[in-house]
Design an enzyme around this catalytic site. Structure first.
Site, PDB file in Angstrom:
ATOM      1  N   ASP A 185      -2.499  -1.192  -1.240  1.00  0.00           N
ATOM      2  CA  ASP A 185      -1.781  -0.693  -2.403  1.00  0.00           C
ATOM      3  C   ASP A 185      -2.846  -0.222  -3.396  1.00  0.00           C
ATOM      4  O   ASP A 185      -3.966  -0.736  -3.380  1.00  0.00           O
ATOM      5  CB  ASP A 185      -0.943  -1.822  -2.996  1.00  0.00           C
ATOM      6  CG  ASP A 185      -0.352  -1.452  -4.340  1.00  0.00           C
ATOM      7  OD1 ASP A 185       0.251  -0.382  -4.437  1.00  0.00           O
ATOM      8  OD2 ASP A 185      -0.509  -2.243  -5.291  1.00  0.00           O
ATOM      9  N   ASP A 197      -0.192  -6.713  -4.336  1.00  0.00           N
ATOM     10  CA  ASP A 197      -0.164  -7.720  -5.394  1.00  0.00           C
ATOM     11  C   ASP A 197       0.902  -8.782  -5.165  1.00  0.00           C
ATOM     12  O   ASP A 197       1.056  -9.687  -5.968  1.00  0.00           O
ATOM     13  CB  ASP A 197       0.012  -7.066  -6.773  1.00  0.00           C
ATOM     14  CG  ASP A 197       1.305  -6.262  -6.865  1.00  0.00           C
ATOM     15  OD1 ASP A 197       2.178  -6.423  -5.994  1.00  0.00           O
ATOM     16  OD2 ASP A 197       1.448  -5.479  -7.825  1.00  0.00           O
ATOM     17  N   ASP A 208       5.120  -5.187  -3.499  1.00  0.00           N
ATOM     18  CA  ASP A 208       4.662  -4.909  -2.136  1.00  0.00           C
ATOM     19  C   ASP A 208       5.165  -5.936  -1.126  1.00  0.00           C
ATOM     20  O   ASP A 208       4.735  -5.931   0.027  1.00  0.00           O
ATOM     21  CB  ASP A 208       3.126  -4.891  -2.087  1.00  0.00           C
ATOM     22  CG  ASP A 208       2.549  -3.737  -2.892  1.00  0.00           C
ATOM     23  OD1 ASP A 208       3.028  -2.608  -2.720  1.00  0.00           O
ATOM     24  OD2 ASP A 208       1.641  -3.973  -3.692  1.00  0.00           O
TER      25      ASP A 208
END
Length: 638
Positions: free
Chosen positions: A337, A535, A539
């Site tokens: 991410d 995180d 996600d």
């Protein structure tokens, strides 16, 4: 507590610690005592005091073999399947039956010693958890009706106000209600540098208050603190077995049956087929029972896995089980991410180009005045930039938010516009200062334009900056042969610029959270074993879809609950460290398995050719078990 009660408690504590120490080392004490009795039996036998020698050996059998015999019998009854412990008991008893009391007793002694070593490995691997539990505070200063009262941490409730004095450990998770201090958070994050905290700053149980007294409002009960969750997480990881360990345990049951059948046949076939005496036939069957036992094979994996999990915990890498640790060595690709993982998660002003003749301080004060009324991340970034430049500003005289475009405002009687290019006039915006805005956008930066009554006054470029350790982390992953991908919702231009700066192999732009799962499925088809680093909040679906989910949550609750591996700090280089640890564990496990099988085969062949006596069989078999355990313990080292 009364003075008399305290004195009684102080008197009882050394005695309690002494009893606890005996319990912890009970197996080792029993093994040593067994060894002393064997030596006594051997000396008595040398002096022809045979009855006393047999009695000494018998005591050695009982004291040294009790723990393993009990374990073996209980597991056999529970699993309805014979195990290694039962094989060793049969071999020792069989040796005694044919008059080899010394050899049988030595077998029990070394088996007890290797069991004590395995227990030591278990205790050693849980050392980090024990040390964490020891530093967990048990009492707290509760503020009740304005007075301080010492209570047990289990009595604290959410919303309670507690006082933490300098030098004390914080007893509960919470936020600072009053005061400021410096806190050592090494127990939680592994970071040795103390962190400054002030009002509304978050604090965690088990961390040390260094400088000032602070009042803390409790936000979580003692059973739900981050500290307790870390302990629970690693304890559960140590009880969860890896695929290799599960395979060995299944294999053990079948193998034990095969050994017993083979031993049963060897008690008769060599006598009739090879002309061995009955004593020699039975003796060789007992030797086979000893040397064919898979003790070393069974001990090849678990001590190594536990040691690796403990090593990771000590360095802020929490594995949720041996399975995830083992899978990490097969990793081919990692998807990241962007926001909060590769980048800091907060945009920062990188460039400000002001129209010639316009004082920069005046413009920044006006823009900060207007943006101070907004909670938008870009507005907050401008405010932080103004504060760093020591620019003072006040509230605007007038403000109008034009949704989707920007903000109009009046500061000191002067009209200003702050927003997108179309808000101030696209053509004028991109022509400003020789087209600098286009260059800034091409480098992955977000541009905000400022207009006054004379036209475009400035362009401000902002960017979510890459973490200091991102490039280093990705370079380390490339050294391990890992393919790296960034999944981001940014446009193609911004994503390309960030991917190039961060040293990523590739990127997927304009990727919404719901699309990350689809992209991960494609990556798994292409690379087989793929990790996702995020995180742990938005996600979560991607972390669950990936072969291995790695949370970068600074120890957040969601990160602990979602991912397979948690990095207690947002420390990207730890991923490469975890992969190296996994690969080292795999190498050690392979070494152990190959070595233990080779030793078993060598001992079986030597026994068949009648060149191996029982004492050497015992030493070879149990010695190999001790060696593989010690080899696994190497993973406890950094």
């Amino acid at each position: 507590m009364s003075a008399q009660a305290k004195a009684l408690q102080a008197k009882q504590q050394p005695e309690s610690r002494w009893i606890d120490s005996i319990k912890v080392h009970a197996e080792l004490i029993a093994a040593i005592l067994s060894g002393v009795l064997i030596l006594a039996g051997w000396l008595l036998d040398k002096n022809s005091i045979h009855s006393a020698a047999v009695a000494s050996y018998l005591l050695a059998f009982i004291i040294g073999g009790f723990a393993k015999a009990k374990e073996g019998i209980e597991e056999t009854i529970a699993d309805k399947e014979l195990n290694v412990e039962m094989l060793m008991i049969f071999a020792a008893v069989g040796s005694a039956i044919i008059g080899y009391w010394t050899e049988g007793a030595i077998l029990i002694f070394i088996f007890a010693l290797s069991g004590a070593l395995e227990t030591y490995t278990m205790n050693k691997s849980q050392k980090e958890i024990s040390s964490l539990m020891e530093i967990q505070p048990e009492e707290a200063w509760l503020i009740r009706d304005g007075a301080e009262e010492k209570v047990h941490v289990s009595e604290l409730a959410v919303g309670d106000l507690i006082l933490v004095k300098p030098g004390e450990r914080i007893p509960a998770d919470g936020v600072i209600f009053k005061g400021q201090t410096t806190i050592d958070e090494a127990a939680i994050t592994g970071e040795s540098i103390p962190v400054s905290k002030q009002k509304d700053g978050e604090v965690f149980a088990g961390t040390v208050n260094i400088t000032g007294s602070v009042y803390v409002e409790v936000t979580k009960p003692a059973s739900d603190t981050l500290f307790q969750k870390i302990i629970n997480l690693v304890q559960s990881a140590q009880s969860e077995k890896s695929p290799s360990q599960l395979f060995i345990e299944k294999f053990e049951g079948t193998y034990v049956k095969v050994v017993l059948i083979t031993v049963g046949l060897m008690m008769f076939i060599p006598h009739f087929a090879l002309g061995w005496s009955w004593t020699e036939t039975f003796y060789r069957a007992m030797v086979l029972l000893v040397v064919a036992s898979p003790c070393a094979l069974v001990a090849s994996i678990m001590p190594a896995t536990l040691s690796a999990i403990s090593n990771g915990a000590r360095h802020g890498i929490l594995f949720k089980g041996g399975m995830h640790l083992e899978n990490l060595s097969n990793l081919k690709a990692i998807a990241f991410d962007k926001t909060g993982t590769l980048t800091k998660g907060k945009p920062e002003v990188t460039d400000m180009i002001v129209r010639e003749g316009l004082p920069e301080q005046e413009l920044l004060a006006a823009v900060a005045s207007i943006e101070s009324q907004s909670n938008h991340p870009l507005a907050q970034a401008v405010i932080r930039f103004a504060q760093k430049q020591n620019v003072s500003y006040s509230a605007p005289d007038q403000l109008e938010d034009v949704a989707g475009w920007g903000v109009k405002g009046v500061v000191n009687g002067k009209q200003w516009k702050v927003g997108k290019a179309d808000f101030v006039g696209r053509e004028a915006a991109f022509a400003f200062s020789g087209g600098k805005a286009s260059e800034l956008a091409a480098s992955g930066k977000t541009t905000v334009f400022v207009e006054d009554e004379h036209g475009v006054a400035a362009v401000i470029a902002l960017k979510d900056l890459i973490r200091e350790d991102t490039k280093q982390a990705l370079d380390l992953l490339h050294q391990e042969g890992i393919y790296t991908i960034m999944l981001t919702g940014d446009n193609e231009t911004t994503a390309r610029a960030i991917a190039k700066e961060a040293h990523l192999d590739t990127f997927i732009a304009e990727c919404l959270p719901e699309h990350k799962v689809d992209q991960l499925k494609k990556l798994i088809k292409e690379h087989e074993t793929v990790a996702m680093v995020g995180d742990g909040i938005n996600d979560a679906p991607a972390l669950a879809t990936a072969s291995i989910g790695i949370a970068m949550g600074e120890g957040s609750d969601v990160a602990l609950e979602t991912a397979d591996i948690v990095l207690m700090k947002n420390d990207l280089p730890k991923i490469a460290e975890a992969i190296r640890l996994s690969k080292k564990m795999r190498r050690i496990v392979k070494q152990n398995v190959v070595f233990s099988i080779a030793v078993i085969m060598l001992l079986i062949i030597s026994n068949f050719f009648q060149v191996l006596d029982l004492p050497f069989g015992v030493i070879g078999h149990e010695g190999s078990t001790i060696l593989v355990i010690l080899n696994g313990l190497r993973l406890l080292r950094s």
